[in-house]
Scaffold this active site. Structure first.
Site, PDB file in Angstrom:
ATOM      1  N   PRO A 164       0.824  -1.206   0.000  1.00 37.35           N
ATOM      2  CA  PRO A 164       0.000   0.000   0.000  1.00 37.35           C
ATOM      3  C   PRO A 164       0.866   1.267   0.000  1.00 37.35           C
ATOM      4  O   PRO A 164       1.935   1.275   0.609  1.00 37.35           O
ATOM      5  CB  PRO A 164      -0.800  -0.081   1.298  1.00 37.35           C
ATOM      6  CG  PRO A 164      -0.578  -1.433   1.844  1.00 37.35           C
ATOM      7  CD  PRO A 164       0.597  -2.041   1.170  1.00 37.35           C
ATOM      8  N   THR A 166       2.508   2.744  -2.432  1.00 38.07           N
ATOM      9  CA  THR A 166       3.713   2.835  -3.245  1.00 38.07           C
ATOM     10  C   THR A 166       3.463   3.562  -4.560  1.00 38.07           C
ATOM     11  O   THR A 166       4.344   3.622  -5.410  1.00 38.07           O
ATOM     12  CB  THR A 166       4.287   1.440  -3.540  1.00 38.07           C
ATOM     13  OG1 THR A 166       3.214   0.580  -3.888  1.00 38.07           O
ATOM     14  CG2 THR A 166       5.024   0.906  -2.349  1.00 38.07           C
ATOM     15  N   GLU A 384      17.958   1.142  26.492  1.00 40.84           N
ATOM     16  CA  GLU A 384      18.311   1.710  25.184  1.00 40.84           C
ATOM     17  C   GLU A 384      19.822   1.843  25.039  1.00 40.84           C
ATOM     18  O   GLU A 384      20.376   1.571  23.977  1.00 40.84           O
ATOM     19  CB  GLU A 384      17.644   3.082  24.984  1.00 40.84           C
ATOM     20  CG  GLU A 384      16.116   3.045  24.985  1.00 40.84           C
ATOM     21  CD  GLU A 384      15.538   2.105  23.944  1.00 40.84           C
ATOM     22  OE1 GLU A 384      16.227   1.788  22.946  1.00 40.84           O
ATOM     23  OE2 GLU A 384      14.397   1.651  24.151  1.00 40.84           O
TER      24      GLU A 384
HETATM   25  P1  ADP Z   1      -1.368   2.946  -3.755  1.00 38.83           P
HETATM   26  O1  ADP Z   1      -2.414   3.047  -4.797  1.00 38.83           O
HETATM   27  O2  ADP Z   1      -0.177   2.159  -4.195  1.00 38.83           O
HETATM   28  O3  ADP Z   1      -1.854   2.487  -2.418  1.00 38.83           O
HETATM   29  P2  ADP Z   1      -1.243   5.782  -4.103  1.00 38.83           P
HETATM   30  O4  ADP Z   1      -0.902   5.854  -5.525  1.00 38.83           O
HETATM   31  O5  ADP Z   1      -2.650   6.022  -3.742  1.00 38.83           O
HETATM   32  O6  ADP Z   1      -0.777   4.394  -3.483  1.00 38.83           O
HETATM   33  O7  ADP Z   1      -0.279   6.758  -3.304  1.00 38.83           O
HETATM   34  C1  ADP Z   1      -0.705   7.499  -2.198  1.00 38.83           C
HETATM   35  C2  ADP Z   1       0.044   8.792  -2.111  1.00 38.83           C
HETATM   36  O8  ADP Z   1       1.417   8.564  -1.803  1.00 38.83           O
HETATM   37  C3  ADP Z   1       0.060   9.560  -3.397  1.00 38.83           C
HETATM   38  O9  ADP Z   1      -1.031  10.403  -3.491  1.00 38.83           O
HETATM   39  C4  ADP Z   1       1.361  10.333  -3.321  1.00 38.83           C
HETATM   40  O10 ADP Z   1       1.181  11.537  -2.629  1.00 38.83           O
HETATM   41  C5  ADP Z   1       2.246   9.446  -2.495  1.00 38.83           C
HETATM   42  N1  ADP Z   1       3.176   8.656  -3.328  1.00 38.83           N
HETATM   43  C6  ADP Z   1       3.258   7.300  -3.339  1.00 38.83           C
HETATM   44  N2  ADP Z   1       4.224   6.892  -4.175  1.00 38.83           N
HETATM   45  C7  ADP Z   1       4.765   7.978  -4.729  1.00 38.83           C
HETATM   46  C8  ADP Z   1       5.812   8.201  -5.680  1.00 38.83           C
HETATM   47  N3  ADP Z   1       6.487   7.178  -6.238  1.00 38.83           N
HETATM   48  N4  ADP Z   1       6.105   9.473  -6.008  1.00 38.83           N
HETATM   49  C9  ADP Z   1       5.443  10.500  -5.457  1.00 38.83           C
HETATM   50  N5  ADP Z   1       4.459  10.363  -4.561  1.00 38.83           N
HETATM   51  C10 ADP Z   1       4.101   9.121  -4.178  1.00 38.83           C
END
Ligand code: ADP
Length: 442
Positions: A164, A166, A384
């Site tokens: 999730p 990514t 720690e």
């Molecule tokens: P997934 O669908 O894989 O769960 P999303 O595409 O919904 O993830 O990503 C959620 C948020 O995380 C995006 O709106 C963005 O802000 C950030 N994000 C995730 N991966 C990237 C990336 N490779 N580059 C820039 N922003 C990212």
């Protein structure tokens, strides 16, 4: 009566049905109204006083208009509503007998039609392999003829697989943005409704819309919600299976070169039904991995563009500290840092803000109230220091960056943070033994 005696009457209107007399004075400066009385000579007396009998002293709504308003308008409204509903029902009926209930079974796929503010590949940092893989689709959508000529058929379905946050959704949007085609997006869970058959008709509807808009991209997020293995459990989920069957049928039903590309995202590939992943359906898999060191740095930079930064900020140090964080978490780290800057009345974000927000994202907020007694704090501190000393005494262990005994909302009473210098893919036996020693050092 007085006014008739004084011959001070202008126009008169006797309104039998409403039991009233409406009249004016001689100069017609005022309009009077009075009730009827049982007075047979009244008409004669009025006549003698020189009154003029009339039908319209006060402007009344015309009888025709009254008739239209009270009779025809309601009828027209009813006919209108009737026609609207029957049209809806006809639509549903042609979409499937199971969806005869008004207003249900329509897919609410949002259409993101091409727009200049659409997400592009450049907004997705890192993930170079996935982007490279998907750019072929973009090229195909730009110029399908080129592929048709050779006889190559594009994969109908592409599965984006990864943990999730990514950037799977982002990548799908970016494909649509780069290809400049409409983008239909729907989450797997939105298909599954309370009534059996609704999900199937939503799938039908979605594909119908998509075929009309081709070339286009259909994106199904969290496809595992409908695509789970059908393992014939007792009391299985009929609705989900019907929805999945419909999806499989739709995917078989269209030619691979008609310009509809289906992207789907999941973080649980192993739970998907094999029928979905067989060739001819979702036959291509694009892994979307957690970002590596360089990827993390790039993602931080993309998101940091939106905030004002102090010169002290060192993205590579932050990226090293945030090892294992997903793109979404990194976005969150930047945002938390900005919030912290605002809380402290600054108009720019510093390195300390970012470092603190990594800890917030990993371990939760600091617990402000002293919940530990001095004795407990001492125990945590010894614990720690134990970790840190053992780590520091070894030659093959990541350097210790920070030791804290501030309790966090995640439940941690303190921790020792070690930060790797670079990417770390393999571990030698010595490193593993060192790690075990460090973990038991506490
Ligand atoms: P997934 O669908 O894989 O769960 P999303 O595409 O919904 O993830 O990503 C959620 C948020 O995380 C995006 O709106 C963005 O802000 C950030 N994000 C995730 N991966 C990237 C990336 N490779 N580059 C820039 N922003 C990212």
């Amino acid at each position: 009566m007085d006014m008739t005696a004084e011959e001070n009457i202008g126009q008169v209107e006797i309104n039998q049905s409403d039991n009233e007399i409406i009249f004016t004075d001689k100069d017609e400066t005022a309009i009077y109204k009075t009730g009827m009385v049982d007075d047979p000579d009244l008409t004669q007396r009025l006549y003698d006083s020189g009154a003029r009998f009339s039908g319209q002293i006060i402007e009344q709504t015309s009888p025709l208009l009254t008739f239209l308003l009270t009779w025809l308008l309601p009828i027209a409204i009813f006919i209108g509503i009737g026609q609207y509903m029957s049209r809806k029902l006809m639509n549903r009926a042609s979409g499937g007998a199971d969806s005869m209930i008004f207003g249900m079974g329509k897919s609410n796929a949002k259409v993101y039609v091409k727009s200049s503010e659409g997400i592009r590949f450049s907004d997705v940092a890192g993930e170079d392999e996935a982007k490279e893989n998907l750019s072929e689709i973009v090229d195909y959508l730009h110029n399908p003829a080129k592929y048709r000529e050779i006889g190559e058929s594009m994969p109908k379905g592409i599965l984006l697989v990864g943990p999730p946050g990514t950037g799977k959704t982002m990548l799908a949007k970016a494909v649509a943005g780069e290809s400049n085609v409409p983008f239909f997006s729907m989450s797997g869970s939105e298909f599954v409704e309370m009534f059996v058959g609704m999900g199937a008709s939503k799938v039908r509807d979605l594909f119908k819309q998509a075929k009309e808009k081709a070339p286009c991209i259909v994106f199904i997020d969290e496809i595992d919600a409908i695509g789970q293995k059908r393992d014939g459990r007792v009391g299985g989920n009929d609705e989900r299976e019907q929805t999945l069957n419909q999806l499989l049928t739709e995917m078989d039903g269209f030619e691979s070169n008609n310009g509809v590309i289906i992207l789907a995202a999941t973080n649980r590939l192993e739970s998907l039904d094999p029928a979905l992943t067989r060739p001819g359906r979702f036959d291509r898999r694009v892994p979307v991995e957690l970002p590596d060191l360089k990827g993390r740095e790039e993602i931080l930079k993309v998101h940091a563009k939106k905030v004002k930064l102090d010169e002290s900020v060192d993205f590579s140090a932050i990226a090293r500290m945030a090892s294992g964080a997903s793109g979404a978490e990194l976005a969150n780290i930047v945002n938390e840092a900005a919030l912290r800057a605002v809380r402290e009345n600054r108009s720019y974000v510093t390195q300390a803000d970012l470092e603190e927000s990594i800890e917030v994202v990993i371990a939760g907020y600091q617990k402000k109230n002293a919940i530990l007694t001095d004795q407990e704090k001492k125990v945590v501190a010894y614990h720690e220091i134990g970790h840190a000393l053992v780590a520091a005494k070894q030659s093959n262990s990541a350097p210790v960056q920070k030791i804290t005994i501030v309790p966090r909302t995640s439940g941690a009473l303190g921790y020792t943070m070690q930060v790797e210098e670079g990417n770390h893919y393999l571990m030698s036996q010595e490193e593993l033994e060192n790690k075990i020693a460090t973990l038991t050092g506490g």
